[in-house]
Structure formats: structure tokens, C-alpha cells
Design a protein around this motif. Structure first.
Motif, PDB file in Angstrom:
ATOM      1  N   PRO A 173       0.839  -1.210   0.000  1.00 16.10           N
ATOM      2  CA  PRO A 173       0.000   0.000   0.000  1.00 16.10           C
ATOM      3  C   PRO A 173       0.876   1.263   0.000  1.00 16.10           C
ATOM      4  CG  PRO A 173      -0.467  -1.431   1.903  1.00 16.10           C
ATOM      5  CD  PRO A 173       0.807  -1.913   1.283  1.00 16.10           C
ATOM      6  N   GLN A 174       0.649   2.129  -0.986  1.00 15.13           N
ATOM      7  CA  GLN A 174       1.449   3.352  -1.114  1.00 15.13           C
ATOM      8  C   GLN A 174       1.059   4.382  -0.049  1.00 15.13           C
ATOM      9  OE1 GLN A 174       3.818   3.564  -3.904  1.00 15.13           O
ATOM     10  NE2 GLN A 174       3.292   1.393  -3.666  1.00 15.13           N
ATOM     11  N   GLN A 175      -0.205   4.359   0.328  1.00 10.45           N
ATOM     12  CA  GLN A 175      -0.713   5.351   1.289  1.00 10.45           C
ATOM     13  C   GLN A 175      -1.049   4.659   2.603  1.00 10.45           C
ATOM     14  OE1 GLN A 175      -0.772   8.521   0.312  1.00 10.45           O
ATOM     15  NE2 GLN A 175      -0.289   8.020  -1.812  1.00 10.45           N
ATOM     16  N   GLU A 176      -0.958   5.450   3.673  1.00 12.26           N
ATOM     17  CA  GLU A 176      -1.327   4.951   4.984  1.00 12.26           C
ATOM     18  C   GLU A 176      -2.807   4.556   5.003  1.00 12.26           C
ATOM     19  OE1 GLU A 176      -0.639   7.905   7.921  1.00 12.26           O
ATOM     20  OE2 GLU A 176      -1.582   6.725   9.494  1.00 12.26           O
ATOM     21  N   GLY A 177      -3.104   3.457   5.688  1.00 13.37           N
ATOM     22  CA  GLY A 177      -4.502   3.051   5.768  1.00 13.37           C
ATOM     23  C   GLY A 177      -4.687   1.750   6.529  1.00 13.37           C
ATOM     24  N   ASP A 178      -5.922   1.262   6.534  1.00  8.34           N
ATOM     25  CA  ASP A 178      -6.249   0.019   7.226  1.00  8.34           C
ATOM     26  C   ASP A 178      -5.563  -1.168   6.558  1.00  8.34           C
ATOM     27  OD1 ASP A 178      -7.938   1.098   9.168  1.00  8.34           O
ATOM     28  OD2 ASP A 178      -9.613   1.171   7.748  1.00  8.34           O
ATOM     29  N   PRO A 179      -5.331  -2.255   7.328  1.00  5.84           N
ATOM     30  CA  PRO A 179      -4.760  -3.464   6.731  1.00  5.84           C
ATOM     31  C   PRO A 179      -5.654  -3.987   5.604  1.00  5.84           C
ATOM     32  CG  PRO A 179      -4.818  -3.637   9.127  1.00  5.84           C
ATOM     33  CD  PRO A 179      -5.589  -2.402   8.768  1.00  5.84           C
ATOM     34  N   VAL A 180      -5.017  -4.502   4.555  1.00  9.45           N
ATOM     35  CA  VAL A 180      -5.746  -5.069   3.414  1.00  9.45           C
ATOM     36  C   VAL A 180      -5.459  -6.564   3.358  1.00  9.45           C
ATOM     37  CG1 VAL A 180      -6.233  -4.832   0.950  1.00  9.45           C
ATOM     38  CG2 VAL A 180      -5.256  -2.899   2.219  1.00  9.45           C
ATOM     39  N   LYS A 181      -6.534  -7.350   3.167  1.00  9.87           N
ATOM     40  CA  LYS A 181      -6.401  -8.812   3.136  1.00  9.87           C
ATOM     41  C   LYS A 181      -6.433  -9.337   1.713  1.00  9.87           C
ATOM     42  CE  LYS A 181      -7.754 -11.347   7.230  1.00  9.87           C
ATOM     43  NZ  LYS A 181      -8.842 -11.836   8.078  1.00  9.87           N
ATOM     44  N   PHE A 182      -5.605 -10.364   1.459  1.00 13.78           N
ATOM     45  CA  PHE A 182      -5.562 -11.004   0.139  1.00 13.78           C
ATOM     46  C   PHE A 182      -5.724 -12.511   0.301  1.00 13.78           C
ATOM     47  CE2 PHE A 182      -3.323  -7.022  -0.198  1.00 13.78           C
ATOM     48  CZ  PHE A 182      -3.794  -6.502  -1.398  1.00 13.78           C
ATOM     49  N   ASP A 183      -6.097 -13.175  -0.791  1.00  9.42           N
ATOM     50  CA  ASP A 183      -6.220 -14.635  -0.771  1.00  9.42           C
ATOM     51  C   ASP A 183      -4.851 -15.315  -0.791  1.00  9.42           C
ATOM     52  OD1 ASP A 183      -8.966 -14.571  -0.696  1.00  9.42           O
ATOM     53  OD2 ASP A 183      -9.160 -14.521  -2.889  1.00  9.42           O
ATOM     54  N   THR A 184      -3.843 -14.572  -1.285  1.00  6.27           N
ATOM     55  CA  THR A 184      -2.484 -15.115  -1.376  1.00  6.27           C
ATOM     56  C   THR A 184      -2.026 -15.697  -0.041  1.00  6.27           C
ATOM     57  OG1 THR A 184      -2.104 -13.133  -2.700  1.00  6.27           O
ATOM     58  CG2 THR A 184      -0.169 -14.509  -2.213  1.00  6.27           C
ATOM     59  N   GLN A 185      -1.485 -16.916  -0.089  1.00  3.36           N
ATOM     60  CA  GLN A 185      -0.912 -17.523   1.116  1.00  3.36           C
ATOM     61  C   GLN A 185       0.585 -17.227   1.137  1.00  3.36           C
ATOM     62  OE1 GLN A 185      -2.478 -19.928   3.493  1.00  3.36           O
ATOM     63  NE2 GLN A 185      -4.334 -18.950   2.724  1.00  3.36           N
ATOM     64  N   ILE A 186       1.088 -16.853   2.302  1.00  2.00           N
ATOM     65  CA  ILE A 186       2.539 -16.659   2.420  1.00  2.00           C
ATOM     66  C   ILE A 186       3.099 -17.597   3.478  1.00  2.00           C
ATOM     67  CG2 ILE A 186       2.624 -14.279   1.574  1.00  2.00           C
ATOM     68  CD1 ILE A 186       2.854 -13.429   4.595  1.00  2.00           C
ATOM     69  N   ASP A 187       4.325 -18.042   3.251  1.00  2.00           N
ATOM     70  CA  ASP A 187       5.024 -18.880   4.219  1.00  2.00           C
ATOM     71  C   ASP A 187       6.242 -18.087   4.697  1.00  2.00           C
ATOM     72  OD1 ASP A 187       6.395 -20.772   5.680  1.00  2.00           O
ATOM     73  OD2 ASP A 187       5.894 -22.406   4.306  1.00  2.00           O
ATOM     74  N   VAL A 188       6.176 -17.599   5.914  1.00  2.00           N
ATOM     75  CA  VAL A 188       7.189 -16.665   6.414  1.00  2.00           C
ATOM     76  C   VAL A 188       8.573 -17.329   6.518  1.00  2.00           C
ATOM     77  CG1 VAL A 188       7.683 -14.913   8.168  1.00  2.00           C
ATOM     78  CG2 VAL A 188       5.326 -15.452   7.600  1.00  2.00           C
ATOM     79  N   LYS A 189       8.595 -18.670   6.522  1.00  2.00           N
ATOM     80  CA  LYS A 189       9.890 -19.383   6.500  1.00  2.00           C
ATOM     81  C   LYS A 189      10.693 -19.014   5.249  1.00  2.00           C
ATOM     82  CE  LYS A 189       8.516 -23.777   7.287  1.00  2.00           C
ATOM     83  NZ  LYS A 189       7.232 -23.844   8.003  1.00  2.00           N
ATOM     84  N   ASP A 190       9.970 -18.661   4.163  1.00  2.00           N
ATOM     85  CA  ASP A 190      10.635 -18.309   2.902  1.00  2.00           C
ATOM     86  C   ASP A 190      11.425 -17.002   3.002  1.00  2.00           C
ATOM     87  OD1 ASP A 190       9.465 -20.561   1.882  1.00  2.00           O
ATOM     88  OD2 ASP A 190       7.858 -19.497   0.812  1.00  2.00           O
ATOM     89  N   LEU A 191      11.227 -16.271   4.075  1.00  2.00           N
ATOM     90  CA  LEU A 191      11.943 -15.009   4.263  1.00  2.00           C
ATOM     91  C   LEU A 191      13.305 -15.228   4.930  1.00  2.00           C
ATOM     92  CD1 LEU A 191      10.287 -11.786   5.541  1.00  2.00           C
ATOM     93  CD2 LEU A 191      12.180 -12.658   6.863  1.00  2.00           C
ATOM     94  N   LEU A 192      13.480 -16.396   5.562  1.00  2.19           N
ATOM     95  CA  LEU A 192      14.672 -16.612   6.392  1.00  2.19           C
ATOM     96  C   LEU A 192      15.885 -17.054   5.566  1.00  2.19           C
ATOM     97  CD1 LEU A 192      12.876 -18.660   9.202  1.00  2.19           C
ATOM     98  CD2 LEU A 192      13.597 -16.254   9.343  1.00  2.19           C
ATOM     99  N   PRO A 193      17.097 -16.670   6.015  1.00  2.00           N
ATOM    100  CA  PRO A 193      18.299 -17.227   5.388  1.00  2.00           C
ATOM    101  C   PRO A 193      18.456 -18.698   5.788  1.00  2.00           C
ATOM    102  CG  PRO A 193      18.901 -15.927   7.308  1.00  2.00           C
ATOM    103  CD  PRO A 193      17.406 -15.779   7.144  1.00  2.00           C
ATOM    104  N   ALA A 194      19.360 -19.423   5.103  1.00  2.00           N
ATOM    105  CA  ALA A 194      19.558 -20.853   5.381  1.00  2.00           C
ATOM    106  C   ALA A 194      20.217 -21.063   6.751  1.00  2.00           C
ATOM    107  CB  ALA A 194      20.414 -21.472   4.283  1.00  2.00           C
TER     108      ALA A 194
END
Ligand SMILES: [Zn+2]
Length: 256
Positions: A173-194
Motif C-alpha cells: 500500500p502506497q498510502q497509509e490506511g487500514d490493513p488489506v487482506k488477500f487470498d495469497t498464502q505466504i510462508d514466512v519461513k521463505d523469508l529466512l536465510p539458510a
């Protein structure tokens, strides 16, 4: 820019000044910019913020790797779960909320729930005087309310896109505002280094109220992202990092 415009419009129309703040999604009473609300004045901006100036265990710090004490530290066990993407621009950062579905971080026999993560550019913590281009802070909370923040350093590597970040930045989001929800699933493990070796120390929130008692964990291995991904973040937040705070009597421990 838009806010300044809105404010001058209201003054022109004779709308009382204090109703301007009420109209805003969030009331901002601190800033990263020079001036009245600059980081070195946070401690004076509100009685709730005094620890920002008076605290002795403030974050971020510079980690002097030659003084870090190698210790037998528990392995970090990231037991994150896939979550639907919920992203917000809260006026200070881009933040992804887990809504209690993000899973947990196990540190020895301590269990912390992942509650949100967000980014700062440049990175807030530095290692041997050097700040990475960006950092993501993974914020966890245990049952007693204690926070543990894991810092993942992002190093710009030209054209090499970070695929996890690409999913997030596509809907940033470019502008400040309320949280926006998406159907996309994310796996936060994918953010970590090995490699999950880390530095750890006692610190604070890096934004007001700067509360102390936060367990800080800075992963040693950085992950990479592209120059364009850095640019995209900086177009929204050109500098949202608190200056380095004094170490005082604290020790930094190292897992290897
Ligand atoms: Zn942070």
C-alpha cells in the motif's frame, strides 16, 4: 504532500485545527524526520515516551563482532505456518499481520508466537558499523507478554529479486490506511536465510514508546533483494530507521 494540502484546505475553510488529527487514520506524534518530532526528541514528546531518552537498554545498537561473546545458545526453531497475506501501511512502515495464525518461534524451552513483521530502510541494527540496506523485524510474543524480535538483514544484489518480497511488494500500500487482506498464502519461513546463527542481546522497541525488556536476535546471514525492490520501499519510506543507541553495560552473545 497530500496531508499538507489537506491541512491548508481546512485552514482556508476555517475548519478547527484539532479536527484534522481526528480525521487521520492514525495520529502521528513522532517522526523519523528532522524537527520537533525527530528521534532525539522522542523522549520529550509524551510522558509515555520518557524511556526513549532515559532508558539504558535501547535499540537499535551497533554489534561489535570482536566483542560478542560466543556462547552455548539454544537453536532457533522456526515453526511458522502458512497464512493469508494481510498487509498495511501504518504511516511508519509496511507491516504484515499474522492475526494469531503465523505459528511460533521456539528458543530452547521458550515459545513465542509470531505476531507481525515489518521493514526498515536502512537496517536499524548495524554490525561492525555497517548497516544493511534494509531489515525485516519479525516480532514475536510469549504467553507472559515478553517480545522477541528477529532481525533479517537484506543486502541489495542488483537484479536478483527476492521472491518472497516480490509477493509482498506487488500489493504494497502506497498510502497509509487500514490493513488489506488477500487470498495469497505466504510462508514466512521463505523469508529466512539458510543459516540461523545469531547475535542476541537485551533491547527495546525501536519506535515510541521504546519499551525495554525485548529479546533481540539478529541473524548473521543476510538474504538478498534487488535494487528495484529497495527503491520501491524507499519511494514509500525513504528513511525509517532510528539512530544507533548506546550499548551501556549490555553484552552481545553470539551463537557460534
Ligand atoms: Zn522494527
Amino acid at each position: 504532500m497530500m496531508k499538507k494540502l489537506a491541512l491548508s484546505m481546512m485552514l482556508l475553510l476555517g475548519i478547527p485545527f484539532n479536527s484534522y488529527a481526528d480525521m487521520q487514520h492514525h495520529h502521528h506524534d513522532w517522526s523519523y524526520e528532522e524537527g520537533e518530532q525527530a528521534p532525539d526528541k522522542w523522549g520529550k514528546l509524551s510522558p509515555k515516551y520518557t524511556v526513549c531518552a532515559a532508558g539504558k537498554e535501547q535499540s537499535p545498537i551497533n554489534i561489535d563482532s570482536s566483542k560478542a561473546i560466543t556462547s552455548e545458545l539454544p537453536k532457533l526453531q522456526f515453526e511458522y505456518t502458512k497464512i493469508p497475506l494481510q498487509i498495511e501501511n501504518n504511516g511508519h512502515t509496511i507491516q504484515i499481520n499474522t492475526n494469531h495464525q503465523g505459528g511460533k518461534l521456539q528458543i530452547g524451552d521458550e515459545s513465542y508466537e509470531l505476531i507481525q513483521f515489518h521493514a526498515h530502510a536502512p537496517a536499524e541494527e548495524s554490525v561492525d558499523g555497517k548497516r544493511a540496506e534494509m531489515v525485516v523485524h519479525l516480532v514475536h510474543k510469549n504467553a507472559a507478554g515478553k517480545l522477541a524480535v528477529v532481525g533479517v538483514q537484506f543486502e541489495e544484489q542488483g537484479d536478483t529479486e527476492n521472491p518472497f518480497l516480490a509477493t509482498l511488494w506487488k500489493v504494497m500500500p502506497q498510502q497509509e490506511g487500514d490493513p488489506v487482506k488477500f487470498d495469497t498464502q505466504i510462508d514466512v519461513k521463505d523469508l529466512l536465510p539458510a543459516d540461523h546463527n545469531y547475535y542476541t542481546f537485551a533491547g527495546s522497541l525501536t519506535t515510541p514508546p521504546c519499551s525495554e525488556g525485548v529479546k533481540w536476535i539478529v541473524l548473521k546471514q543476510a538474504v538478498s533483494f534487488s535494487a528495484a525492490q529497495l527503491e520501491q520501499f524507499k519511494e514509500v519510506f525513504h528513511h525509517n530507521a532510528r539512530p544507533i543507541q548506546p550499548l551501556n553495560d549490555r553484552k552481545v552473545l553470539s551463537s557460534n
